[in-house]
Design a protein around this motif. Structure first.
Motif, short mmCIF file in Angstrom:
data_model
loop_
_atom_site.label_atom_id
_atom_site.label_comp_id
_atom_site.label_asym_id
_atom_site.label_seq_id
_atom_site.Cartn_x
_atom_site.Cartn_y
_atom_site.Cartn_z
N GLN A 266 40.96 58.83 -12.03
CA GLN A 266 41.18 60.27 -12.16
C GLN A 266 39.85 60.99 -12.08
O GLN A 266 38.83 60.49 -12.54
N MET A 267 39.85 62.19 -11.49
CA MET A 267 38.62 62.95 -11.34
C MET A 267 38.86 64.41 -11.64
O MET A 267 39.90 64.98 -11.29
N CYS A 268 37.88 65.05 -12.33
CA CYS A 268 37.97 66.49 -12.59
C CYS A 268 36.61 67.14 -12.36
O CYS A 268 35.57 66.49 -12.46
N HIS A 269 36.65 68.42 -12.05
CA HIS A 269 35.44 69.20 -11.82
C HIS A 269 34.92 69.68 -13.16
O HIS A 269 35.68 70.23 -13.96
N VAL A 270 33.62 69.50 -13.44
CA VAL A 270 33.02 69.90 -14.71
C VAL A 270 32.24 71.19 -14.48
O VAL A 270 31.39 71.26 -13.60
N THR A 271 32.51 72.20 -15.30
CA THR A 271 31.85 73.49 -15.13
C THR A 271 31.39 74.03 -16.49
O THR A 271 31.66 73.45 -17.53
N GLU B 75 30.12 72.52 -20.30
CA GLU B 75 30.31 71.07 -20.16
C GLU B 75 29.38 70.49 -19.11
O GLU B 75 28.96 69.34 -19.21
N PHE C 115 31.13 66.29 -11.41
CA PHE C 115 32.50 65.78 -11.52
C PHE C 115 32.52 64.63 -12.53
O PHE C 115 31.55 63.88 -12.65
N ARG C 116 33.64 64.50 -13.22
CA ARG C 116 33.84 63.37 -14.13
C ARG C 116 34.93 62.47 -13.57
O ARG C 116 36.02 62.94 -13.24
N GLU D 40 37.20 59.16 -14.37
CA GLU D 40 37.68 58.18 -15.34
C GLU D 40 38.32 57.03 -14.58
O GLU D 40 39.15 57.26 -13.68
N GLN E 34 34.99 64.91 -1.99
CA GLN E 34 34.50 66.12 -2.68
C GLN E 34 33.24 66.66 -2.03
O GLN E 34 33.07 67.87 -1.89
#
Length: 298
Positions: free
Chosen positions: A226-231, A234, A272-273, A275, A293
């Motif tokens: 899983q990947m999410c954008h960190v802004t 954070e 990006f994070r 997991e 990305q």
């Protein structure tokens, strides 16, 4: 005396650092000599001691190291210490803390040059940083650094200095990827052997602008990547977390000025994070996600 260039510094050393690129020396000096624990440390434990502009490191069976004023590293080796063991700490903790003394930002992770775009892979120990970086190298992307990313600003853009053409890889990774090259044992942990692997042909030719950071986190009971954008805040916290020797940061340099440098870097990059499941070799899938990305954001 040997002369090298690493992390943007010209290093003169009495100890041969054979895989480090040749330079002219003169910025930093590495010498052998007696090293003693400082008497007036502002912070200390069994391994470290810190005074203002002085960093002391003691590694049993390897040696004592002292870093002063961003210019001098003194090494007091134990009789049976190998050059590979000394290099592990000279090129890691010692030069990392020297960069702090010189007010340079050292981030912890592997950096790849993806068609002129710097991509840093970071994470806690065991996250798979070097394994994922190796998969990128196998795809033909050169690496800029394996462990310490020294950040310099050029026309307000953060760049990553060249380190040296060597990776630290676990034996199972070397075997699985059939990496045939010069290597030396750096350490053994819980029955596993880690090698320093020379990758001269895979090393980048010049410094690269830092544009992407991917934080890799192994997660128990996860079944897919899983990947999410960190802004926002954070993003700042992620950069602070993955500063090299971050637990010593408050003792090594003024926090406010360092925070300003981190905020300056953050304004130029995407974070990006990722997991990932524990124990499953998913580096190819992770590489695909990172490259996707990069191509979206560039």
């Amino acid at each position: 005396m040997h002369h090298y260039e690493v992390f943007g510094l010209q290093v003169s050393s009495e100890i041969e650092l054979d895989e480090v690129p040749i330079g002219v020396g003169g910025d930093v000096w590495i010498r052998k000599g007696e090293v003693h624990r400082p008497n007036q440390a502002t912070f200390e434990n069994d391994v470290y001691a810190i005074e203002e502009q002085l960093f002391y490191l003691h590694i049993p069976e390897v040696g004592r190291f002292q870093v002063e004023n961003g210019q001098t590293i003194t090494v007091d080796p134990y009789p049976d210490a190998t050059t590979e063991q000394l290099k592990l700490y000279l090129l890691g903790s010692c030069l990392g803390c020297l960069l702090h003394q010189r007010q340079v930002v050292p981030l912890h992770g592997s950096v790849l040059d993806i068609e002129g775009h710097g991509l840093l892979i970071t994470g806690q120990s065991g996250a798979g940083k070097s394994t994922i970086a190796n998969a990128m190298i196998d795809r033909g992307y050169p690496f800029v650094t394996d462990d310490v990313a020294a950040i310099a600003f050029k026309e307000d853009v953060p760049y990553v200095h060249l380190a040296y053409p060597s990776q630290k890889l676990w034996e199972d990774v070397v075997t699985r990827w059939e990496i045939e090259t010069t290597r030396g044992v750096t350490r053994q942990v819980e029955g596993r052997t880690k090698f320093s692997v020379v990758r001269q042909q895979a090393f980048a030719k010049e410094m690269v602008p830092l544009q992407f950071i991917f934080e890799v986190s192994p997660v128990q009971d996860l079944t897919d990547v899983q990947m999410c954008h960190v802004t926002g805040i954070e993003k700042i916290k992620t950069l602070l977390t993955h500063t090299y020797r971050n637990k010593l940061l408050v003792h090594l340099r003024p926090h406010e000025s360092y925070l300003q440098q981190i905020m300056r870097i953050a304004s130029h990059i995407h974070v990006f994070r990722i997991e990932r499941p524990i124990g499953i070799p998913l580096e190819q899938q992770i590489c695909d996600m990172m490259l996707e990305q990069l191509h979206v954001k560039v």
